[in-house]
Each structure stands twice: as C-alpha cells, then as structure tokens.
Enzyme design. Structure first.
Site: not given
Length: 193
Positions: A81-83, A86
């Site tokens: 879920g980092c993208t 961000t």
C-alpha cells in the site's frame, strides 16, 4: 509476485497491521538534528522546520511491472500500500496545506535515487526523504520490520509542530485512507496562532 497495478488493491484480502505499541513513545518527542536527502536535491532537517509538518512514512514503494521484494509481500501486515498511500497524499496535498500543514514529506529507507524516480513518475508535489542510513529511524526509534535483509519503516504518519511530535497515526490501514485521516485531524486541530 508481479506487481501489475500498484494502486488497485482489494484491502479485504490484505492483512491489517496490529498496534504493537511501536509508536507509543513518539508523541511529545523532539526531533533530532538529522539532515535527510530529499527528492528535490535538498537536505532537510525536520527539527529546523517551523510550523506544522506532516511526515508519512512507509516501507517501500514498488515499481509497476517489477517483481516484489519477496514473494509474500502482500501477506506481510502493513507492507502493501505504499504507492496508494503516497498518491493519496499527492491528491490531497492542496487541502493538507490549506488545513495548516506548512510542509508535507514522504519518508522511507529507500535510496534517494529510487525515490526521485518514483516522485517523478507519480508527479508528487512534495519531497520524499531518504533515511537510507537509518539515522532518523534509529534516533526516533521508529517501528520497523526486517524484510529480505532490509530494515523498513512500518507505515505511520507524524504531525510535527515546531520540531515536536504532536500526533502519530499508527498503525495505518488501509494506507490509501491515511491522507484523509490526517486531513481530518488537521481540520479538527488547527495550528494555534
């Protein structure tokens, strides 16, 4: 596992991280004088910034079409879920600023070169900080996880007022809602003038 689409995630199939208490010590902490390289080629010392700063940290962003760091990346609680996180901060950037955030930064232990490519690809309106040497992570005792021999920051968001941590969002799940939660908090807790 091949990461076909980094943004379309069925969060019901991703394990949520548990609150392990890893960030309980952060509220009230004063940030140390540590400079971090940013994707705009500046060195940022969070402790020297005045006003309200939002810093959201994440393990590591992926690259479309590239293989994951490890095969079971999506099954590590809090890894995926980092993208989406961000991009949510990107999409709400103007609203975060309007709600009192003087600065917004992303933060990970990935290299500045990697982050610079990602920031350009995702058209980020804010810099991303590299704590590749883990200086800030260790000084603040940020919660981390070890994956494939790498130390990665567990997903969290910090509200920092004049170098002091005012609020912490941890654990963060689902990641794409973190920016909205931060925005709601900022609106409910305006900067005291």
């Amino acid at each position: 596992m091949n990461q076909k689409n980094l943004l379309e995630v069925d969060w019901s199939k991703i394990p949520a991280p548990a609150d392990d208490g890893g960030a309980a010590h952060l509220p009230g902490m004063t940030l140390p004088a540590i400079g971090l390289l940013a994707t705009d080629d500046t060195s940022v010392m969070l402790s020297a910034l005045s006003g309200r700063t939002v810093v959201f940290a994440y393990p590591r962003t992926g690259e479309p079409g590239k293989i994951s760091l490890v095969d079971d990346w999506d099954m590590i609680p809090g890894a995926r879920g980092c993208t989406p996180q961000t991009c949510a901060f990107r999409d709400l950037f103007a609203e975060l600023k309007a709600a009192g955030a003087a600065q917004v930064f992303g933060l990970s232990t990935q290299s500045n070169a990697y982050q610079t490519e990602m920031a350009s690809r995702l058209h980020l309106p804010f810099p991303v900080l590299s704590d590749e040497k883990l200086a800030l992570t260790r000084a603040l005792k940020l919660p981390t996880m070890e994956v494939a021999g790498l130390t990665l920051i567990k997903r969290l968001a910090l509200i920092i007022d004049d170098a002091k941590v005012s609020h912490v969002f941890y654990p963060v799940f689902p990641p794409d809602r973190n920016a909205g939660d931060v925005l709601d908090w900022l609106k409910a807790n305006p900067v005291k003038g």
